[in-house]
Write a protein that holds these residues in place. Sequence first.
Motif, short mmCIF file in Angstrom:
data_model
loop_
_atom_site.label_atom_id
_atom_site.label_comp_id
_atom_site.label_asym_id
_atom_site.label_seq_id
_atom_site.Cartn_x
_atom_site.Cartn_y
_atom_site.Cartn_z
N UNK A 234 -26.89 -38.08 -32.93
CA UNK A 234 -27.88 -36.73 -32.74
C UNK A 234 -27.22 -36.00 -34.01
N UNK A 235 -28.54 -36.24 -34.96
CA UNK A 235 -28.02 -35.46 -35.86
C UNK A 235 -26.40 -35.91 -36.99
N UNK A 236 -25.71 -35.71 -36.76
CA UNK A 236 -24.29 -35.27 -37.48
C UNK A 236 -23.18 -35.71 -36.28
N UNK A 237 -23.93 -36.54 -34.92
CA UNK A 237 -22.69 -37.06 -33.60
C UNK A 237 -23.25 -37.34 -33.47
N UNK A 238 -22.00 -38.34 -32.51
CA UNK A 238 -22.17 -39.53 -31.99
C UNK A 238 -21.83 -38.58 -30.48
N UNK A 239 -22.83 -38.92 -29.92
CA UNK A 239 -22.25 -38.33 -28.27
C UNK A 239 -21.75 -39.83 -27.30
N UNK A 240 -20.86 -39.49 -26.64
CA UNK A 240 -21.13 -40.93 -25.92
C UNK A 240 -20.60 -40.70 -24.25
N UNK A 241 -21.59 -41.25 -23.57
CA UNK A 241 -21.02 -41.12 -22.14
C UNK A 241 -21.58 -42.22 -21.16
N UNK A 242 -21.11 -42.65 -20.14
CA UNK A 242 -21.28 -43.31 -19.30
C UNK A 242 -19.70 -44.50 -19.75
N UNK A 243 -20.04 -45.75 -19.70
CA UNK A 243 -18.95 -46.55 -19.19
C UNK A 243 -19.44 -47.55 -19.95
N UNK A 244 -17.89 -47.96 -21.16
CA UNK A 244 -18.15 -48.51 -22.49
C UNK A 244 -17.84 -48.26 -23.55
N UNK A 245 -18.03 -49.74 -24.30
CA UNK A 245 -17.37 -49.08 -26.14
C UNK A 245 -18.61 -48.91 -26.87
N UNK A 246 -18.06 -48.54 -28.04
CA UNK A 246 -19.08 -49.06 -29.30
C UNK A 246 -18.17 -49.06 -30.17
N UNK A 247 -18.20 -50.24 -31.23
CA UNK A 247 -17.60 -50.82 -32.30
C UNK A 247 -18.39 -50.81 -33.30
N UNK A 248 -17.29 -50.46 -34.42
CA UNK A 248 -17.88 -51.00 -35.52
C UNK A 248 -18.27 -51.88 -35.95
N UNK A 249 -18.84 -52.15 -36.66
CA UNK A 249 -18.91 -54.11 -37.58
C UNK A 249 -17.84 -54.36 -38.17
N UNK A 250 -17.50 -53.62 -39.20
CA UNK A 250 -16.38 -54.03 -39.99
C UNK A 250 -15.41 -53.96 -39.06
N UNK A 251 -13.97 -54.97 -39.40
CA UNK A 251 -12.51 -54.71 -38.59
C UNK A 251 -11.84 -54.51 -39.54
N UNK A 252 -10.58 -53.17 -39.06
CA UNK A 252 -9.23 -52.58 -39.98
C UNK A 252 -7.72 -53.17 -39.26
N UNK A 253 -7.56 -53.42 -40.56
CA UNK A 253 -5.93 -53.73 -40.03
C UNK A 253 -5.32 -52.47 -40.07
N UNK A 254 -4.95 -52.09 -41.46
CA UNK A 254 -3.93 -50.41 -41.79
C UNK A 254 -5.03 -49.43 -42.11
N UNK A 255 -4.72 -48.71 -41.60
CA UNK A 255 -5.88 -47.81 -42.70
C UNK A 255 -5.82 -46.19 -41.85
N UNK A 256 -6.70 -44.97 -42.53
CA UNK A 256 -5.62 -43.52 -42.24
C UNK A 256 -7.68 -43.61 -41.32
N UNK A 257 -8.13 -43.23 -40.60
CA UNK A 257 -8.61 -42.34 -39.95
C UNK A 257 -8.83 -41.11 -39.73
#
Length: 376
Positions: A234-257
């Motif tokens: 929604x524009x600059x926002x990701x809105x989540x509802x329901x039951x389940x997960x949204x995941x990145x396609x890339x994988x990360x081990x050590x990071x700052x989020x």
Amino acid sequence: MRRRQFLAAAPLVPVVLKGQPESGFVSLFDGRSLDGWSIREGPESAFYVSGGEIVVHEGSGFPTWLRSAKQYENFDFRCEFFIKGWIDAGIFLHAPEHGRNTETGLCIKIFHKQDEKMLPESIGAVFPLVPPLKVNVRNQGEWNTMRIVMDWPSLKVWINDELVQDLNLESNPELRYRLRSGYLGIESLSYPIRFRNLRIKELPSKEKWEILYEKPEDFAKWRITDGKPKFEALGGVIRGDGAGHLGTIEKYRDFELHLYLRSAKHANGGILFRHQQPELGTRGTHYEIQVHDVEGAVYPTGSLYHFKRAIYPRIEPEKWFLFQLVVKDRFCLVRINGENVMEYHDLDNLEPGPIMLQAHRPGWWIEYKQIRIKRI
């Protein structure tokens, strides 16, 4: 020695003339209006222009502040400020979009008192943590100069041409995880301080962030991994509802989020990392940082679910807050609105995995924006 011989023998030191033009600087104040600034968390009357100066109105107090239109990373900032009588204010550096400026960014304190002992609340302090090297304030109805050079991890501050801070921010455990870019700001504490000649020169950027979501086009970097959630761009926002997960396609081990988050009252969800079987959702091997704004819960917001409870953060339902997650080898740190709420040193799963956003139950919506990550 003759004058000509003396001049020939003298070292070649560049001469800087007072009033010489400053190369590369951009004015932040036109002397007539607050164009390029916005008043935050307070009334429109909190700051105004008079006599070519920015003036703080005595009727506006904390947490009102004046925010620059642009965000800055590394820079050379200069200004003048007028002190007469009791004055208490500050200059914000790297202030966030939402949250507490002093805890997430930095505040250089402005105070009228000529302290003999250097205190973390003296003028020139990195408030309220690091005292200045010296106090040098003109407080009898006089103009003062301030110069701030931020070139992470180096922070140097001069007041009236004397060095009052010379810090390596990385070496200070209270400062090393502060934001490294953000807004400039002027703090209002109901004292009539005045500012003029605000200008800035940007220095080379050092930060290398990967944008995970800022606009709808970035939604292509994500996928539904399991369940039947409803995640919307929604524009600059990701809105989540329901039951389940949204995941990145890339994988990360050590990071700052870094991201901003808000949720419905008592919502339940999480941010998952190092997930080894994304299609299994919460049944697979993973770690989860809980999102659950219930202070009495076993695992409230910021907790490492199943492993360590967080100190309950100062957050409110449906209000944005800054979320920072640092993961390095066996170490994990969660910061919320600039506060360390959970630290853990015994992560066993060291394999990379996607970053996953959890929707736990229909009606318990959670929103995310300005999601970015940096591998470390």
